[in-house]
Scaffold this motif. Structure first.
Motif, PDB file in Angstrom:
ATOM      1  N   ASP A 171       2.126  36.151  23.792  1.00  0.00           N
ATOM      2  CA  ASP A 171       2.766  35.074  24.547  1.00  0.00           C
ATOM      3  C   ASP A 171       1.773  34.065  25.133  1.00  0.00           C
ATOM      4  OD1 ASP A 171       5.166  36.315  24.013  1.00  0.00           O
ATOM      5  OD2 ASP A 171       5.301  37.304  25.961  1.00  0.00           O
ATOM      6  N   ASN A 172       0.556  34.518  25.432  1.00  0.00           N
ATOM      7  CA  ASN A 172      -0.361  33.671  26.197  1.00  0.00           C
ATOM      8  C   ASN A 172      -1.646  33.257  25.503  1.00  0.00           C
ATOM      9  OD1 ASN A 172       0.811  33.615  29.124  1.00  0.00           O
ATOM     10  ND2 ASN A 172       1.073  35.700  28.385  1.00  0.00           N
TER      11      ASN A 172
ATOM     12  N   THR B  40       2.659  40.701  35.027  1.00  0.00           N
ATOM     13  CA  THR B  40       4.028  40.195  35.207  1.00  0.00           C
ATOM     14  C   THR B  40       4.033  38.865  35.957  1.00  0.00           C
ATOM     15  OG1 THR B  40       4.234  41.546  37.180  1.00  0.00           O
ATOM     16  CG2 THR B  40       5.132  42.466  35.140  1.00  0.00           C
ATOM     17  N   GLY B  41       2.889  38.465  36.478  1.00  0.00           N
ATOM     18  CA  GLY B  41       2.811  37.201  37.202  1.00  0.00           C
ATOM     19  C   GLY B  41       2.626  36.026  36.258  1.00  0.00           C
ATOM     20  N   THR B  42       2.374  34.863  36.822  1.00  0.00           N
ATOM     21  CA  THR B  42       2.236  33.665  36.008  1.00  0.00           C
ATOM     22  C   THR B  42       0.787  33.190  35.952  1.00  0.00           C
ATOM     23  OG1 THR B  42       2.758  32.347  37.947  1.00  0.00           O
ATOM     24  CG2 THR B  42       4.579  32.855  36.437  1.00  0.00           C
ATOM     25  N   ASN B  43      -0.093  33.911  36.653  1.00  0.00           N
ATOM     26  CA  ASN B  43      -1.480  33.464  36.703  1.00  0.00           C
ATOM     27  C   ASN B  43      -2.316  34.120  35.600  1.00  0.00           C
ATOM     28  OD1 ASN B  43      -4.084  32.762  37.399  1.00  0.00           O
ATOM     29  ND2 ASN B  43      -3.672  32.815  39.610  1.00  0.00           N
ATOM     30  N   LYS B  44      -2.480  33.361  34.538  1.00  0.00           N
ATOM     31  CA  LYS B  44      -3.227  33.842  33.371  1.00  0.00           C
ATOM     32  C   LYS B  44      -4.667  34.201  33.739  1.00  0.00           C
ATOM     33  CE  LYS B  44      -4.544  32.088  28.790  1.00  0.00           C
ATOM     34  NZ  LYS B  44      -4.370  30.956  27.843  1.00  0.00           N
TER      35      LYS B  44
ATOM     36  N   TRP C 234       1.651  40.359  25.998  1.00  0.00           N
ATOM     37  CA  TRP C 234       1.109  39.274  26.812  1.00  0.00           C
ATOM     38  C   TRP C 234       0.173  38.407  25.966  1.00  0.00           C
ATOM     39  CZ3 TRP C 234      -3.704  37.606  28.406  1.00  0.00           C
ATOM     40  CH2 TRP C 234      -3.717  36.667  29.441  1.00  0.00           C
TER      41      TRP C 234
ATOM     42  N   GLN D  88      -5.854  35.491  36.481  1.00  0.00           N
ATOM     43  CA  GLN D  88      -5.972  36.823  37.083  1.00  0.00           C
ATOM     44  C   GLN D  88      -5.958  37.913  36.014  1.00  0.00           C
ATOM     45  OE1 GLN D  88      -2.606  36.420  39.798  1.00  0.00           O
ATOM     46  NE2 GLN D  88      -3.998  36.669  41.513  1.00  0.00           N
TER      47      GLN D  88
ATOM     48  N   TYR E 111      -1.162  42.354  37.461  1.00  0.00           N
ATOM     49  CA  TYR E 111      -1.078  40.902  37.303  1.00  0.00           C
ATOM     50  C   TYR E 111      -0.273  40.398  36.111  1.00  0.00           C
ATOM     51  CZ  TYR E 111      -4.743  40.977  40.791  1.00  0.00           C
ATOM     52  OH  TYR E 111      -5.463  41.198  41.936  1.00  0.00           O
TER      53      TYR E 111
END
Ligand code: NAG
Length: 100
Positions: free
Chosen positions: A94-95, A54-58, A91, A60, A52
């Motif tokens: 970044d998030n 690499t996706g945009t759904n934090k 990640w 998940q 997950y």
């Protein structure tokens, strides 16, 4: 040996990148214990993160650590900084806003 020169240059480049300061200060004041309660799910969640991250759904990605409580997920990822996979740590930078 040309290939040796490239390898040395590449190694130096990676080391420099790893040492580069980031704009977020992760919570890493104490050396993390990879098998502490704070870190266990972060380490064992590797396959989940890989799926997950690499996706945009934090949401998940946070589910990989704690499905019930994402505040707990964020805290554990922050507290495990220094022990987790580098992709997970990047990640987090970044998030998440890991508090110092
Ligand atoms: C993100 O994933 C969660 C499941 O973990 C899902 O409930 C939610 O709808 C997803 N959000 C988006 C924007 O796809």
């Amino acid at each position: 040996m040309r290939s040796t020169t490239i390898l040395v240059a590449l190694t130096a480049y990676i080391s420099a990148a790893a040492a580069a300061p980031s704009n977020v200060v992760p919570r890493a004041d104490a050396p993390c214990d990879a098998w502490s309660d704070e870190c266990r799910e972060v380490i064992t969640g590797n396959a989940c993160f890989a799926a997950y991250i690499t996706g945009t759904n934090k949401s998940q990605v946070l589910d990989c650590v704690d499905v019930e409580d994402h505040a707990v997920s964020e805290r554990k990822i922050c507290n495990c900084y220094g022990c987790a996979e580098t992709t997970v740590q990047q990640w987090a930078i970044d998030n998440l806003q890991c508090a110092p």
